[in-house]
Design a protein around this motif. Sequence first.
Motif, PDB file in Angstrom:
ATOM      1  N   VAL A  70       0.844  -1.202   0.000  1.00  0.00           N
ATOM      2  CA  VAL A  70       0.000   0.000   0.000  1.00  0.00           C
ATOM      3  C   VAL A  70       0.882   1.256   0.000  1.00  0.00           C
ATOM      4  CG1 VAL A  70      -0.434   0.362   2.490  1.00  0.00           C
ATOM      5  CG2 VAL A  70      -2.188   0.931   0.845  1.00  0.00           C
ATOM      6  N   ARG A  71       1.991   1.213   0.709  1.00  0.00           N
ATOM      7  CA  ARG A  71       2.923   2.349   0.694  1.00  0.00           C
ATOM      8  C   ARG A  71       3.529   2.519  -0.698  1.00  0.00           C
ATOM      9  NH1 ARG A  71       5.795   3.469   6.010  1.00  0.00           N
ATOM     10  NH2 ARG A  71       7.626   3.567   4.686  1.00  0.00           N
ATOM     11  N   HIS A  72       3.931   1.408  -1.287  1.00  0.00           N
ATOM     12  CA  HIS A  72       4.523   1.449  -2.627  1.00  0.00           C
ATOM     13  C   HIS A  72       3.538   2.010  -3.650  1.00  0.00           C
ATOM     14  CE1 HIS A  72       6.872   0.214  -6.095  1.00  0.00           C
ATOM     15  NE2 HIS A  72       5.809  -0.434  -6.565  1.00  0.00           N
ATOM     16  N   LEU A  73       2.297   1.549  -3.616  1.00  0.00           N
ATOM     17  CA  LEU A  73       1.306   2.007  -4.594  1.00  0.00           C
ATOM     18  C   LEU A  73       0.949   3.482  -4.400  1.00  0.00           C
ATOM     19  CD1 LEU A  73      -0.825  -1.223  -4.886  1.00  0.00           C
ATOM     20  CD2 LEU A  73       0.640  -0.201  -6.655  1.00  0.00           C
ATOM     21  N   ALA A  74       1.005   3.969  -3.172  1.00  0.00           N
ATOM     22  CA  ALA A  74       0.815   5.415  -2.956  1.00  0.00           C
ATOM     23  C   ALA A  74       1.924   6.182  -3.677  1.00  0.00           C
ATOM     24  CB  ALA A  74       0.824   5.744  -1.458  1.00  0.00           C
ATOM     25  N   GLY A  75       3.146   5.675  -3.568  1.00  0.00           N
ATOM     26  CA  GLY A  75       4.267   6.309  -4.250  1.00  0.00           C
ATOM     27  C   GLY A  75       4.172   6.203  -5.758  1.00  0.00           C
ATOM     28  N   VAL A  76       3.704   5.070  -6.261  1.00  0.00           N
ATOM     29  CA  VAL A  76       3.534   4.875  -7.707  1.00  0.00           C
ATOM     30  C   VAL A  76       2.515   5.873  -8.259  1.00  0.00           C
ATOM     31  CG1 VAL A  76       2.595   3.263  -9.426  1.00  0.00           C
ATOM     32  CG2 VAL A  76       4.270   2.462  -7.743  1.00  0.00           C
ATOM     33  N   GLU A  77       1.385   6.014  -7.566  1.00  0.00           N
ATOM     34  CA  GLU A  77       0.361   6.985  -7.988  1.00  0.00           C
ATOM     35  C   GLU A  77       0.966   8.384  -8.065  1.00  0.00           C
ATOM     36  OE1 GLU A  77      -2.972   6.677  -8.729  1.00  0.00           O
ATOM     37  OE2 GLU A  77      -3.388   4.610  -8.104  1.00  0.00           O
ATOM     38  N   GLN A  78       1.678   8.763  -7.019  1.00  0.00           N
ATOM     39  CA  GLN A  78       2.257  10.104  -6.970  1.00  0.00           C
ATOM     40  C   GLN A  78       3.310  10.291  -8.063  1.00  0.00           C
ATOM     41  OE1 GLN A  78       4.595  10.936  -3.476  1.00  0.00           O
ATOM     42  NE2 GLN A  78       4.438  13.156  -3.758  1.00  0.00           N
ATOM     43  N   TRP A  79       4.206   9.320  -8.194  1.00  0.00           N
ATOM     44  CA  TRP A  79       5.314   9.448  -9.132  1.00  0.00           C
ATOM     45  C   TRP A  79       4.837   9.572 -10.572  1.00  0.00           C
ATOM     46  CZ3 TRP A  79      10.000  10.970  -9.689  1.00  0.00           C
ATOM     47  CH2 TRP A  79      10.782  10.537 -10.753  1.00  0.00           C
ATOM     48  N   TRP A  80       3.963   8.661 -10.995  1.00  0.00           N
ATOM     49  CA  TRP A  80       3.563   8.650 -12.393  1.00  0.00           C
ATOM     50  C   TRP A  80       2.608   9.779 -12.759  1.00  0.00           C
ATOM     51  CZ3 TRP A  80       5.765   6.486 -16.390  1.00  0.00           C
ATOM     52  CH2 TRP A  80       6.642   5.435 -16.174  1.00  0.00           C
ATOM     53  N   SER A 121      -5.847   8.996  -0.603  1.00  0.00           N
ATOM     54  CA  SER A 121      -5.736  10.418  -0.929  1.00  0.00           C
ATOM     55  C   SER A 121      -4.981  10.608  -2.247  1.00  0.00           C
ATOM     56  CB  SER A 121      -5.024  11.154   0.203  1.00  0.00           C
ATOM     57  OG  SER A 121      -4.764  12.481  -0.147  1.00  0.00           O
ATOM     58  N   GLN A 122      -3.923   9.845  -2.428  1.00  0.00           N
ATOM     59  CA  GLN A 122      -3.142   9.961  -3.658  1.00  0.00           C
ATOM     60  C   GLN A 122      -3.936   9.457  -4.856  1.00  0.00           C
ATOM     61  OE1 GLN A 122      -0.030  11.565  -3.518  1.00  0.00           O
ATOM     62  NE2 GLN A 122      -0.537  11.700  -5.689  1.00  0.00           N
ATOM     63  N   VAL A 123      -4.750   8.418  -4.666  1.00  0.00           N
ATOM     64  CA  VAL A 123      -5.621   7.928  -5.737  1.00  0.00           C
ATOM     65  C   VAL A 123      -6.587   9.036  -6.157  1.00  0.00           C
ATOM     66  CG1 VAL A 123      -7.549   6.346  -6.230  1.00  0.00           C
ATOM     67  CG2 VAL A 123      -5.422   5.455  -5.255  1.00  0.00           C
ATOM     68  N   GLU A 124      -7.138   9.759  -5.209  1.00  0.00           N
ATOM     69  CA  GLU A 124      -8.059  10.857  -5.540  1.00  0.00           C
ATOM     70  C   GLU A 124      -7.348  11.962  -6.320  1.00  0.00           C
ATOM     71  OE1 GLU A 124     -11.341  10.836  -5.481  1.00  0.00           O
ATOM     72  OE2 GLU A 124     -11.057   8.774  -4.789  1.00  0.00           O
ATOM     73  N   ILE A 125      -6.121  12.270  -5.923  1.00  0.00           N
ATOM     74  CA  ILE A 125      -5.340  13.259  -6.668  1.00  0.00           C
ATOM     75  C   ILE A 125      -5.114  12.760  -8.096  1.00  0.00           C
ATOM     76  CG2 ILE A 125      -3.041  14.320  -6.865  1.00  0.00           C
ATOM     77  CD1 ILE A 125      -3.051  14.364  -3.719  1.00  0.00           C
ATOM     78  N   SER A 126      -4.771  11.487  -8.234  1.00  0.00           N
ATOM     79  CA  SER A 126      -4.547  10.901  -9.565  1.00  0.00           C
ATOM     80  C   SER A 126      -5.809  10.965 -10.410  1.00  0.00           C
ATOM     81  CB  SER A 126      -4.091   9.443  -9.428  1.00  0.00           C
ATOM     82  OG  SER A 126      -2.824   9.359  -8.817  1.00  0.00           O
ATOM     83  N   ARG A 127      -6.942  10.620  -9.818  1.00  0.00           N
ATOM     84  CA  ARG A 127      -8.209  10.671 -10.564  1.00  0.00           C
ATOM     85  C   ARG A 127      -8.486  12.081 -11.063  1.00  0.00           C
ATOM     86  NH1 ARG A 127     -11.050   6.976  -6.234  1.00  0.00           N
ATOM     87  NH2 ARG A 127     -10.898   4.947  -7.276  1.00  0.00           N
ATOM     88  N   ARG A 128      -8.248  13.067 -10.217  1.00  0.00           N
ATOM     89  CA  ARG A 128      -8.470  14.460 -10.601  1.00  0.00           C
ATOM     90  C   ARG A 128      -7.552  14.861 -11.753  1.00  0.00           C
ATOM     91  NH1 ARG A 128      -5.553  18.488  -9.538  1.00  0.00           N
ATOM     92  NH2 ARG A 128      -4.587  17.588  -7.690  1.00  0.00           N
ATOM     93  N   ILE A 129      -6.293  14.482 -11.663  1.00  0.00           N
ATOM     94  CA  ILE A 129      -5.332  14.812 -12.716  1.00  0.00           C
ATOM     95  C   ILE A 129      -5.770  14.205 -14.041  1.00  0.00           C
ATOM     96  CG2 ILE A 129      -2.967  14.328 -13.518  1.00  0.00           C
ATOM     97  CD1 ILE A 129      -2.127  14.674 -10.504  1.00  0.00           C
ATOM     98  N   VAL A 130      -6.166  12.949 -14.018  1.00  0.00           N
ATOM     99  CA  VAL A 130      -6.602  12.272 -15.243  1.00  0.00           C
ATOM    100  C   VAL A 130      -7.872  12.929 -15.787  1.00  0.00           C
ATOM    101  CG1 VAL A 130      -7.475  10.092 -16.190  1.00  0.00           C
ATOM    102  CG2 VAL A 130      -5.467  10.092 -14.683  1.00  0.00           C
ATOM    103  N   ALA A 131      -8.815  13.243 -14.919  1.00  0.00           N
ATOM    104  CA  ALA A 131     -10.074  13.850 -15.359  1.00  0.00           C
ATOM    105  C   ALA A 131      -9.848  15.224 -15.988  1.00  0.00           C
ATOM    106  CB  ALA A 131     -11.041  13.965 -14.182  1.00  0.00           C
ATOM    107  N   MET A 158       0.234   2.096 -15.143  1.00  0.00           N
ATOM    108  CA  MET A 158      -0.467   1.963 -13.862  1.00  0.00           C
ATOM    109  C   MET A 158      -1.266   0.661 -13.814  1.00  0.00           C
ATOM    110  SD  MET A 158       0.308   4.630 -12.013  1.00  0.00           S
ATOM    111  CE  MET A 158      -0.979   4.640 -10.785  1.00  0.00           C
ATOM    112  N   LEU A 159      -1.925   0.318 -14.909  1.00  0.00           N
ATOM    113  CA  LEU A 159      -2.660  -0.949 -14.956  1.00  0.00           C
ATOM    114  C   LEU A 159      -1.721  -2.131 -14.744  1.00  0.00           C
ATOM    115  CD1 LEU A 159      -5.110  -0.216 -17.870  1.00  0.00           C
ATOM    116  CD2 LEU A 159      -5.764  -0.937 -15.562  1.00  0.00           C
TER     117      LEU A 159
END
Length: 182
Positions: A70-80, A121-131, A158-159
Amino acid sequence: MTTEPQHLSPTWADDDGRVTPPLVGDERELLTAYLDYHRETFALKCAGVPVERLSETAVPPSGLSLHGLVRHLAGVEQWWLETQFAGNEDKPLHYYSDDDPDQDFERLDGDFAEALAVWRSQVEISRRIVAEAPSLDATGIHKGSGQPVSLRRILLNMLAEYARHNGHADLLRERIDGATGY
């Protein structure tokens, strides 16, 4: 005669709260629906595990744990999406530094609930960026090469990242409490 497979361990129900990706749609709709499906699959893999077992490295010799994932995936969301695509380099990376690049998996300080909240929280930021991106052809800068990288390519990455780590989470969860599912 076809029979249903017999499961000896608990499984997730078909009505597990995830939204099944559509069978048809435009490219952006399908990519984001599948990414969200994988994100929620990961959350399910972590749900219901006793807190004292979330940091357990249950598949030796691997050092992976649900807490580390879960920590790694938070970082992946943020990084990419936030750093490379949106260009936001103002905030420190989650669970990573040049001096301690493997801290997402190796230093499991803090509690899982905190790490899960950071990931969500990072997933929500990612969703906003993509949208907000004008198209899948919009680009950011790939930090490793300095070359443009399209949102399409990032979503595909990401997939792949979630699919790989959901497999890891499957194995961890089955070793922790026998739960299986997709």
